[in-house]
Design an enzyme around this catalytic site. Sequence first.
Site, PDB file in Angstrom:
ATOM      1  N   GLU A  52       0.817  -1.223   0.000  1.00  0.00           N
ATOM      2  CA  GLU A  52       0.000   0.000   0.000  1.00  0.00           C
ATOM      3  C   GLU A  52       0.847   1.267   0.000  1.00  0.00           C
ATOM      4  O   GLU A  52       0.425   2.288  -0.553  1.00  0.00           O
ATOM      5  CB  GLU A  52      -0.946   0.006   1.202  1.00  0.00           C
ATOM      6  CG  GLU A  52      -2.054  -1.014   1.126  1.00  0.00           C
ATOM      7  CD  GLU A  52      -1.691  -2.359   1.741  1.00  0.00           C
ATOM      8  OE1 GLU A  52      -2.569  -3.241   1.812  1.00  0.00           O
ATOM      9  OE2 GLU A  52      -0.513  -2.530   2.155  1.00  0.00           O
ATOM     10  N   PHE A 114     -11.625  -7.242  13.854  1.00  0.00           N
ATOM     11  CA  PHE A 114     -10.525  -7.688  13.002  1.00  0.00           C
ATOM     12  C   PHE A 114     -10.223  -6.628  11.939  1.00  0.00           C
ATOM     13  O   PHE A 114     -11.114  -6.160  11.249  1.00  0.00           O
ATOM     14  CB  PHE A 114     -10.877  -9.022  12.341  1.00  0.00           C
ATOM     15  CG  PHE A 114      -9.838  -9.521  11.383  1.00  0.00           C
ATOM     16  CD1 PHE A 114      -8.590  -9.919  11.839  1.00  0.00           C
ATOM     17  CD2 PHE A 114     -10.100  -9.577  10.017  1.00  0.00           C
ATOM     18  CE1 PHE A 114      -7.621 -10.372  10.953  1.00  0.00           C
ATOM     19  CE2 PHE A 114      -9.136 -10.029   9.123  1.00  0.00           C
ATOM     20  CZ  PHE A 114      -7.892 -10.430   9.594  1.00  0.00           C
ATOM     21  N   GLN A 115      -8.964  -6.262  11.856  1.00  0.00           N
ATOM     22  CA  GLN A 115      -8.477  -5.259  10.904  1.00  0.00           C
ATOM     23  C   GLN A 115      -9.184  -3.913  11.068  1.00  0.00           C
ATOM     24  O   GLN A 115      -9.436  -3.202  10.087  1.00  0.00           O
ATOM     25  CB  GLN A 115      -8.577  -5.766   9.458  1.00  0.00           C
ATOM     26  CG  GLN A 115      -7.587  -6.901   9.169  1.00  0.00           C
ATOM     27  CD  GLN A 115      -7.433  -7.201   7.700  1.00  0.00           C
ATOM     28  OE1 GLN A 115      -8.335  -6.988   6.899  1.00  0.00           O
ATOM     29  NE2 GLN A 115      -6.268  -7.725   7.321  1.00  0.00           N
ATOM     30  N   LYS A 164     -17.833  -1.103   5.497  1.00  0.00           N
ATOM     31  CA  LYS A 164     -18.189  -2.205   4.595  1.00  0.00           C
ATOM     32  C   LYS A 164     -19.702  -2.299   4.390  1.00  0.00           C
ATOM     33  O   LYS A 164     -20.166  -2.581   3.279  1.00  0.00           O
ATOM     34  CB  LYS A 164     -17.628  -3.519   5.135  1.00  0.00           C
ATOM     35  CG  LYS A 164     -17.740  -4.672   4.149  1.00  0.00           C
ATOM     36  CD  LYS A 164     -16.986  -5.898   4.624  1.00  0.00           C
ATOM     37  CE  LYS A 164     -17.026  -6.998   3.557  1.00  0.00           C
ATOM     38  NZ  LYS A 164     -16.252  -8.196   3.973  1.00  0.00           N
ATOM     39  N   MET A 480      23.785   9.314   3.358  1.00  0.00           N
ATOM     40  CA  MET A 480      23.723  10.599   4.038  1.00  0.00           C
ATOM     41  C   MET A 480      24.007  10.445   5.530  1.00  0.00           C
ATOM     42  O   MET A 480      24.657  11.296   6.141  1.00  0.00           O
ATOM     43  CB  MET A 480      22.363  11.263   3.818  1.00  0.00           C
ATOM     44  CG  MET A 480      22.291  12.699   4.293  1.00  0.00           C
ATOM     45  SD  MET A 480      23.442  13.805   3.435  1.00  0.00           S
ATOM     46  CE  MET A 480      22.437  14.322   2.052  1.00  0.00           C
TER      47      MET A 480
END
Length: 581
Positions: A52, A114-115, A164, A480
């Site tokens: 993502e 969940f999630q 959802k 760097m």
Amino acid sequence: MSQHLTGAESLVKSLEHADVEVVFGIPGGAILPVYDPLMDSPSVRHILVRHEQGAGHAAEGYAAASNRVGVCMATSGPGATNLVTPIADAHMDSVPMVAITGQVPSAFIGSDAFQEADIRGITMPITKHNYLVTRTEDIPRAIKEAFHLASTGRPGPVLVDITKDALQASAEFVWPSHIDLPGYKPTTKPHGRQIKEAARMIVDAHRPVFYVGGGAIRSQAHKELRQLAELTGIPVVTTLMARGAFPDSHPQHMGMPGMHGTVGAVGALQKADLLIVLGARFDDRVTGKLESFSPKSKVIHIDIDPAEIGKNRYADIPIVSDVREAITQLIPAVTSEFDAGNRADLTAWWITLNHWRETYPLGYDEPTDGTLSPQYVIERLGKIAGPEAIYAAGVGQHQMWAAQFIGYENPNTWLNSGGLGTMGYSIPAAMGAKVGAPDKTVWAIDGDGCFQMTNQELATCTINDIPIKVALINNASLGMVRQWQNLFYNERYSNTDLHSHSVPDFVKLADAYGCHGLRVTKAEEVDKAIEKSMEFNDAPVLIDFQVHRDAMVWPMVAAGTGNDEIQFARDLAPKWERGDD
């Protein structure tokens, strides 16, 4: 005739109404309902990324290259939280982006389902605005508003989180005919009186400088900027985010200011009596120690975001406006002053500026051990690929060298993570840029540290026929950080050795991803490898340039010090040129 659609169908239809060409994303449970109607969309292309974060940076690259709103999509929980970094990146660099996330069903919110993640709360500080949509009928309005917010005023990211159950339920689809956002009315045109005062201040100044920031790129003000600069004869500096807003080859261009800017550009700001600030925000990388920045100058500050004016530096003339609109009105106002005989002589100022430019040109030392100079590689890439190509850099030394040693003549050809400094930006951003500008050659200039964060998107490029080209500046180090350890930590190189001249084998990795892979270790091989890469357009190309690991980015203003402390290589001149004050 009204349509009764599911929320998922409504979302896809809304994206079509918003003229979305492409969405970068990954499906998952909460967003899954959308992926079925998305498959049938005649106009919205979905590109399946591998992470993502890649979706978000690809949306940024697409937006920066095409001047359109970039779109990314993810599921709830970890899918959404993986978008946080690119959302923050877009927020810092004013990139127009809409991020769409699925959310657990409304009844489950707050239950640690969940999630589940409160992505609206998480992203509140790093979005222009965000939405939690729980009703199907609200989806079209939220999408239309999101695209309007992302692309108007100061551009930026907007998040739309949709539950959802809202995606699964049905409602009549109504695309709003207008937008009503009380309190959101960006000021895009300047006040006439302020423009006149600014014009008077400009013609009276003896040491003026145009300090040009990324806002000039976002407002597409490059033509007007050049017209105003040539009208006035005033020197121009372009920040890291503004490279390409004014041609590098133009005699009035003094280069990039800031921590790794040219001595001439830094000196111009320090010794100016007037700063004409166009879409810049007095970022700490430009100003150094703020109290000692440009101590004798007055300030005209033009920015579309009123919150930026006066935030870090007092503005004698504050102008809230789109940069292009303001410049368009400044041109006749300054012309009127000139016609009335009001014009300061800038001859002495240019003598000083040209002295700095000639005495302290950008340059680099060739390694004495026969290894490959990274600056040489990037310089040659810029010469061979040319100013019409798009260059997307990662973050670190290679980013600064790409900003310094490639000549930028056009806007939207330099993409980088300026404000947030996000390692992993380059590959997915280059991918998005190539989708947004398919006829352009797109080079990702990446370091071996950055590359190993998001290189999986090369698989996305191969599968989707997105033939980007990758110049991997491989110094086997976090370069760097190693430079700072060299300068400030007595060469104690703690945890900066990546061993990436041997592990992984980047040429084999390129081959595994379906890309053309080349390796270069000698200066005499550089041109041939770049030219060969330019011939490949059937798949992505990666060149593993194995370069000298102790090359330094110079000039340098160390963090926490003032710009008068700029070091040209390890030499200490100027301050300002040691006793010039």
